[in-house]
Write a protein that holds these residues in place. Structure first.
Motif, mmCIF file in Angstrom:
data_model
loop_
_atom_site.group_PDB
_atom_site.id
_atom_site.type_symbol
_atom_site.label_atom_id
_atom_site.label_comp_id
_atom_site.label_asym_id
_atom_site.label_seq_id
_atom_site.Cartn_x
_atom_site.Cartn_y
_atom_site.Cartn_z
ATOM 1 N N ASP A 117 -20.980 -5.237 -9.766
ATOM 2 C CA ASP A 117 -19.723 -4.567 -9.440
ATOM 3 C C ASP A 117 -20.026 -3.566 -8.327
ATOM 4 O OD1 ASP A 117 -17.334 -3.264 -9.300
ATOM 5 O OD2 ASP A 117 -17.384 -2.485 -11.355
ATOM 6 N N ARG A 120 -18.786 0.130 -8.656
ATOM 7 C CA ARG A 120 -19.569 0.928 -9.612
ATOM 8 C C ARG A 120 -20.931 1.295 -9.019
ATOM 9 N NH1 ARG A 120 -21.724 -1.785 -14.931
ATOM 10 N NH2 ARG A 120 -22.825 -2.796 -13.265
ATOM 11 N N GLU A 121 -21.584 0.348 -8.360
ATOM 12 C CA GLU A 121 -22.900 0.625 -7.774
ATOM 13 C C GLU A 121 -22.819 1.666 -6.665
ATOM 14 O OE1 GLU A 121 -25.742 -0.359 -9.064
ATOM 15 O OE2 GLU A 121 -24.599 -1.419 -10.598
ATOM 16 N N SER A 123 -20.530 4.007 -6.444
ATOM 17 C CA SER A 123 -20.259 5.285 -7.127
ATOM 18 C C SER A 123 -21.547 5.884 -7.675
ATOM 19 C CB SER A 123 -19.265 5.079 -8.274
ATOM 20 O OG SER A 123 -18.042 4.620 -7.781
ATOM 21 N N HIS A 124 -22.382 5.038 -8.306
ATOM 22 C CA HIS A 124 -23.676 5.523 -8.824
ATOM 23 C C HIS A 124 -24.546 6.048 -7.689
ATOM 24 C CE1 HIS A 124 -22.505 4.192 -12.634
ATOM 25 N NE2 HIS A 124 -23.435 3.314 -12.915
#
Length: 154
Positions: A117, A120-121, A123-124
Motif C-alpha cells: 500500500d 501507507r508506506e 506515510s510511514h
C-alpha cells in the motif's frame, strides 16, 4: 522445496537441449525426422508445463511446476521479497498440480501485482523522517546548551 518435477504421465527428455561449443543458445540434439532446430523460447502453460519451442516448428514439454498449499496461510512466516516459509502454525502441507483441486493456475508472461500500500508506506516514511529531524534538533539543542554552560563556567 522443489520447483520443477517430471510429470510421470508424459514422456519427457531432460537431454532434449544442449549447448555446443561457442554456439550461443541451445540446439535440439536428437534426430526424429525433423530438421535441426534452435531454441526460440520457453513458456509455461496454465497447467504448469514448461514447454520449449524450436525454430523448426517443434515444441517439447520439459517439466511440470508443482504448487503447495497450507491449511492456514496466516501461519506462514514472511521472509521478505514475497518469500514465505512453513511454520507449525501453517498446518499440513499439500502438494498438487496447477489447475487441479483448487490449486490455481499459472499465468506466463505476467507480473504479480504489488501487495504494498503505497500511501501507507509513504506515510510511514514521512513519520520516520520527521522523527529523525526531531531527534537531530534535540541533539543540536542539547549540544548548544552544554556549550553555553561551559562558557558560563569560564
Amino acid at each position: 522445496s522443489r520447483i520443477f518435477r517430471f510429470d510421470a504421465s508424459r514422456t519427457l527428455n531432460t537431454r532434449a537441449t544442449t549447448n555446443v561449443g561457442d554456439v550461443p543458445g541451445a540446439i535440439y540434439a536428437s534426430h526424429d525426422g525433423y530438421a535441426e532446430g534452435h531454441l526460440l523460447y520457453m513458456d509455461v502453460t496454465q497447467g504448469g508445463i514448461v514447454r520449449a519451442t524450436y525454430n523448426n516448428g517443434q515444441s517439447q514439454d520439459l517439466y511440470q511446476v508443482v504448487l503447495y498449499r497450507f491449511t492456514s496461510q496466516d501461519g506462514l512466516r514472511n521472509e521478505g521479497n514475497n518469500h514465505y516459509s512453513a511454520t507449525p502454525e501453517a498446518g499440513q502441507i499439500q502438494e498438487g498440480l496447477p489447475g487441479q483441486e483448487n490449486f490455481g493456475t499459472i499465468e506466463d508472461y505476467s507480473l504479480e501485482q504489488s501487495n504494498v500500500d503505497y500511501a501507507r508506506e509513504f506515510s510511514h516514511m514521512i513519520i520516520i523522517q520527521r522523527g529523525f529531524q526531531m531527534n537531530s534538533k534535540v541533539i543540536t539543542t542539547s549540544d548548544t546548551m552544554l556549550q553555553r554552560a561551559l562558557e558560563l563556567k569560564r
